[in-house]
Design an enzyme around this catalytic site. Structure first.
Site, PDB file in Angstrom:
ATOM      1  N   GLU A  92      46.927  61.246   7.930  1.00 12.69           N
ATOM      2  CA  GLU A  92      45.853  61.813   7.886  1.00 12.69           C
ATOM      3  C   GLU A  92      46.850  63.322   7.333  1.00 12.69           C
ATOM      4  O   GLU A  92      46.174  64.222   6.167  1.00 12.69           O
ATOM      5  CB  GLU A  92      45.082  62.657   8.562  1.00 12.69           C
ATOM      6  N   HIS A 161      36.531  60.338  20.301  1.00 17.75           N
ATOM      7  CA  HIS A 161      36.247  60.339  18.451  1.00 17.75           C
ATOM      8  C   HIS A 161      34.840  61.486  19.344  1.00 17.75           C
ATOM      9  O   HIS A 161      34.013  61.239  18.256  1.00 17.75           O
ATOM     10  CB  HIS A 161      35.275  58.874  18.866  1.00 17.75           C
TER      11      HIS A 161
END
Lengths: 412, 437
Positions: A92, A161
């Protein structure tokens, strides 16, 4: 996260909502409705923008051959090829930085994060290299990049998440933060974001991807885009303003329908844009209805609702008949168990029950209550008809007794 | 990944033989010279034969070698050859000298100004490392990009940003290259393609990789005639950062036109490179990702220039990235606020004898490329330039109050772009509130 409504002493006379005919505000659609899911809306927006401008490219994990982790980029690899739909390694920080660098040097990247939780590994680039650069370079170098992906809670995916990042990104100057609800929002805002010369954080919602909404012909036009920084009033109302974004708009609309049966006419505002926040629209609405409830999925402290509350207090304090109420997710990392998860997120019932409490307050006008619970900064036991399990989190009073006194001095 | 082009590299100084390994005493056991030979057997397809230098390992211990005599001696050997064998022409030599001297004079002036209170905040000076900046950046075109760290004054100057603008920026005046909004650590120039100036180490590497990605994209997708190269400058400390490795991977994977230039000055503030890194030989990390890793003496501008020619040429031809480790040294502390107590004075003295500017001066004198007088003319010119920059910056106005809220967005009011392609705020109907939302 409910608060006790304090009864006002010598409150001005308030027309009971029961006297007004309960009416449902009709949602109006432009023309005959074609149904489109949010996923299709996003896909078509990406498709059209990539066709229109060859500088636009999509980059992220699984966006190409896997057709998108949530199938949002389905078919794009086949249409545009691997140079424009780039599958990245799981890096990322690296690929977000690459996107930012490409934007510095002339391209228009769309960086997809599998969820915005993973974007935390890249948040240095989102904030430090993307958001701040136009300012640091005094307009020399602008960054026309879009960071998009699902945000907020899904179903049973656990604490790491499920966080909502609207408040985090919404506090950063230099970023535009957009958060669609319906397909029309998704299409229009994504197109606006891709065309925009500044960094845009585009927060979607995984659970909304599959939901279908009616879209008019205007929405399907390839030039369609929605202005950034403008909220939409999804449902007009007179008695209370509810601001919400993303999935909570749907919940608020459902709550409003139920409340309408009881004669409470709620105005639901779909924020669409967290930054810049559409303060004029919210203020105008509150000046009309005199009550405000903010609904969000994220953590309560320093959340979007806190900012809206402060904004209203600053600009429309005199118009408020009661303190602003915030409904937010529970102040805990998201639990896994399904029932706990349900409790940790605002549900339709919570919104309804709060309005009922507001209604109760109005009914009891003129009856002064004792002020023994007004010591500042004390946790309150919350009255509600939902049962204790929901209210294990502590609630803090926003205004202490001193706040109330000041209010009295000013107004009476 | 077979590459057919064979790299022609002129070996400027065959120093391998001249520099005896025995001198390295204890160090030789740990790092023998052969470890500095051609980067890796895998990449050793003769596509990039490496210009090596064996550095005196004054690192492990305080034993110091006066190597400059070696360096100069090597150059003296060279002077017997004819002029056509020299690495640089006279013009190039003067250009290099001028650029390095500008970097040095500018940084020295920054120090003076800082202690006089004209400059503030974090200022990181580049004294001693000029050979790296000059050696690489003077080979670039205007369209090529440079991405740097907070030690970016000299990179900007070498790339062509006027000294006046850099000084103005440092003083926080509105005439600076970023109108005083960036500061010492954030030098941006669209015209000269300096893409920053980043305070976070490792942050510039992905940005540079992105600029290289754009070059490749322009060439392959947009079918433009684009062979722009990007240089990413960063230090030894950054080479332990995750983003560095992520970008080595992606740059090699996609064969991006980028050169990763490591300015290994052995110290990250007060943290010695050897205390922080499991394997201190940074050039080795290149081959692990499938790109050549080169080690070069960063105190010698000619060697750096040769390596740079090769690496930039590779990138321009589309052969992919290169990792170049330049062994260099900063004469001053990490920043002007750093007392610089942890570094051994003997080490500093040793590297001071290897000053790149003096070395180039000697080279040019010995090879009769330029007379002392010509160099003096250049020095005077640069001194005047720097003085003028200071005066200019001093006289410039501070930013107006209205500048505070400007330039947050490129889009003037933040409402985005409408369907007609223009900013919505320019549409009179929109600003009157009558446009249909």
């Amino acid at each position: 996260m409910l608060r006790i409504m304090r009864n006002k002493l010598d409150a001005p006379v308030f027309t009971s909502p029961f006297l007004k005919p309960a009416g449902l505000a009709l949602r109006s659609y432009s023309s005959s409705a074609k149904q489109m899911t949010v996923r299709e809306a996003l896909n078509s927006a990406l498709d059209e923008e990539m066709s229109a401008d060859h500088n636009v490219f999509l980059m992220g994990e699984e966006v190409g051959e896997y057709q998108g982790a949530y199938k949002v980029s389905k078919g794009l690899l086949q249409k545009f090829g691997p140079e424009r739909v780039v599958d990245t390694p799981i890096t990322e920080a690296g690929f977000t930085g690459i996107g930012v660098g490409a934007a510095f040097y002339g391209l228009r990247p769309v960086v997809e994060f599998m969820t915005f939780n993973f974007a935390m590994q890249a948040i240095d680039h989102i904030i430090n290299s993307a958001a701040k650069t136009n300012y640091m370079s005094a307009g020399n170098i602008n960054v026309p990049i879009v960071f998009r992906g699902p945000n907020g809670a899904a179903a049973g995916v656990g604490a790491q998440h499920s966080q909502c990042y609207a408040a985090w990104y919404g506090s950063c100057p230099g970023l535009k933060v957009l958060i669609p609800y319906s397909s029309e929002d998704a299409r229009g805002l994504l197109k606006a974001a891709i065309r925009d010369p500044d960094p845009v954080v585009f927060l979607e919602n995984e659970l909304l991807y599959g939901e279908a909404f009616p879209v008019s012909a205007e929405v399907l036009d390839s030039r369609f885009c929605i202005p950034i920084g403008k909220a939409k009033i999804e449902r007009e109302g007179k008695h209370v303003t509810i601001t919400a974004f993303s999935k909570m708009v749907g919940f608020s609309l459902k709550a409003a329908e139920t409340l309408a049966k009881d004669g409470i006419d709620a105005e639901v505002i779909n924020l669409r844009s967290i930054r810049p926040l559409d303060r004029p629209t919210i203020n105008a609405s509150v000046r009309k209805t005199n009550r405000l409830v903010t609904v969000e999925e994220g953590f309560p402290q320093h959340g979007v609702g806190a900012e809206i509350c402060a904004s209203i207090v600053e600009d429309s304090f005199g118009y408020l008949d009661s303190p602003v109420e915030r409904i937010a997710g529970a102040d805990v990392p998201m639990p896994y168990a399904a029932n706990l998860e349900r409790m940790a997120l605002p549900q339709v019932e919570d919104i309804i029950s709060l309005e009922n409490i507001l209604k109760d307050v109005d009914e009891n006008q003129g009856a002064p209550t004792s002020n023994e619970d007004q010591t500042p900064m004390m946790p309150l036991g919350v009255e509600s008809n939902l049962g204790d399990a929901f209210h294990e989190t502590e609630t803090w009073q926003l205004n202490g007794a001193s706040g109330l006194q000041v209010w009295e001095e000013v107004f009476w | 990944m077979a590459c057919s082009a064979t790299a022609q590299i002129i070996q400027p100084l065959s120093i391998n033989s001249a520099r005896s390994v025995d001198n390295s005493d204890a160090c030789a056991k740990i790092l023998n010279p052969s470890s500095f030979l051609v980067s890796t057997p895998r990449i050793n397809k003769k596509l990039f034969s490496v210009n090596k230098s064996i550095s005196p390992f004054a690192r492990r211990s305080a034993t110091v070698f006066a190597v400059s005599s070696d360096v100069v001696k090597e150059k003296k050997l060279k002077s017997n050859s004819s002029l056509s064998n020299l690495l640089i022409t006279k013009e190039e030599g003067l250009e290099l000298y001028e650029d390095m001297y500008l970097g040095r004079a500018f940084e020295d002036m920054c120090a003076q100004m800082y202690y006089r209170g004209k400059m503030f905040g974090f200022v990181h000076l580049y004294n001693g490392q000029e050979a790296v900046s000059t050696g690489f950046i003077k080979l670039l075109k205007k369209e090529d990009c440079v991405v740097s760290t907070y030690r970016d004054h000299v990179h900007s100057l070498s790339k062509g940003v006027p000294a006046r603008e850099v000084m103005g920026e440092l003083f926080g005046k509105t005439t600076g290259c970023c109108r005083g909004q960036g500061g010492s650590m954030h030098m941006f120039s669209k015209e000269h393609n300096v893409l920053g100036g980043f305070a976070f180490i490792g942050e510039g590497i992905p940005v540079a990789t992105g600029a290289a990605f754009t070059s490749k994209y322009k060439r392959e997708v947009l079918k433009e005639d684009c062979d722009e190269v990007t240089l990413a400058f960063f230090g030894d400390g950054t080479c332990n950062n995750g983003q560095f490795f992520e970008c080595l991977n992606m740059a090699a994977l996609w064969k991006l036109p980028i050169v990763f230039v490591v300015e290994n000055n052995l110290w990250a503030i007060g943290m010695s490179h050897l205390r922080a890194t499991s394997d201190p030989q940074i050039w080795k990390k290149g081959p692990a990702f499938g790109m050549p890793g080169v080690h070069v003496d960063g105190m010698d501008v000619l060697k750096v220039r040769e390596v740079a020619k090769e690496a930039i040429g590779r990138a321009r031809r589309g052969e992919g990235p290169t990792l170049v480790e330049c062994e260099t040294y900063r004469f001053r502390g990490h920043s002007l606020a750093d007392p610089d107590e942890l570094r051994d004075p003997a080490e500093k003295a040793h590297y001071a004898t290897r000053d790149p500017i003096t070395a180039l001066k000697k080279y040019m004198a010995e090879n009769k490329l330029a007379a002392e007088a010509e160099l003096k003319v250049i020095e005077k010119k640069i001194d005047e330039l720097v003085e003028d920059a200071v005066e200019f910056a001093d006289k410039s106005p501070v930013p107006a109050r209205s500048q505070l809220l400007e330039n947050v967005f490129a889009d003037p009011r933040g409402f985005g772009i409408g369907p007609d392609g223009k900013y919505r705020c320019e549409d009179p109907k929109f600003t009157q509130g009558t446009a249909h939302v």
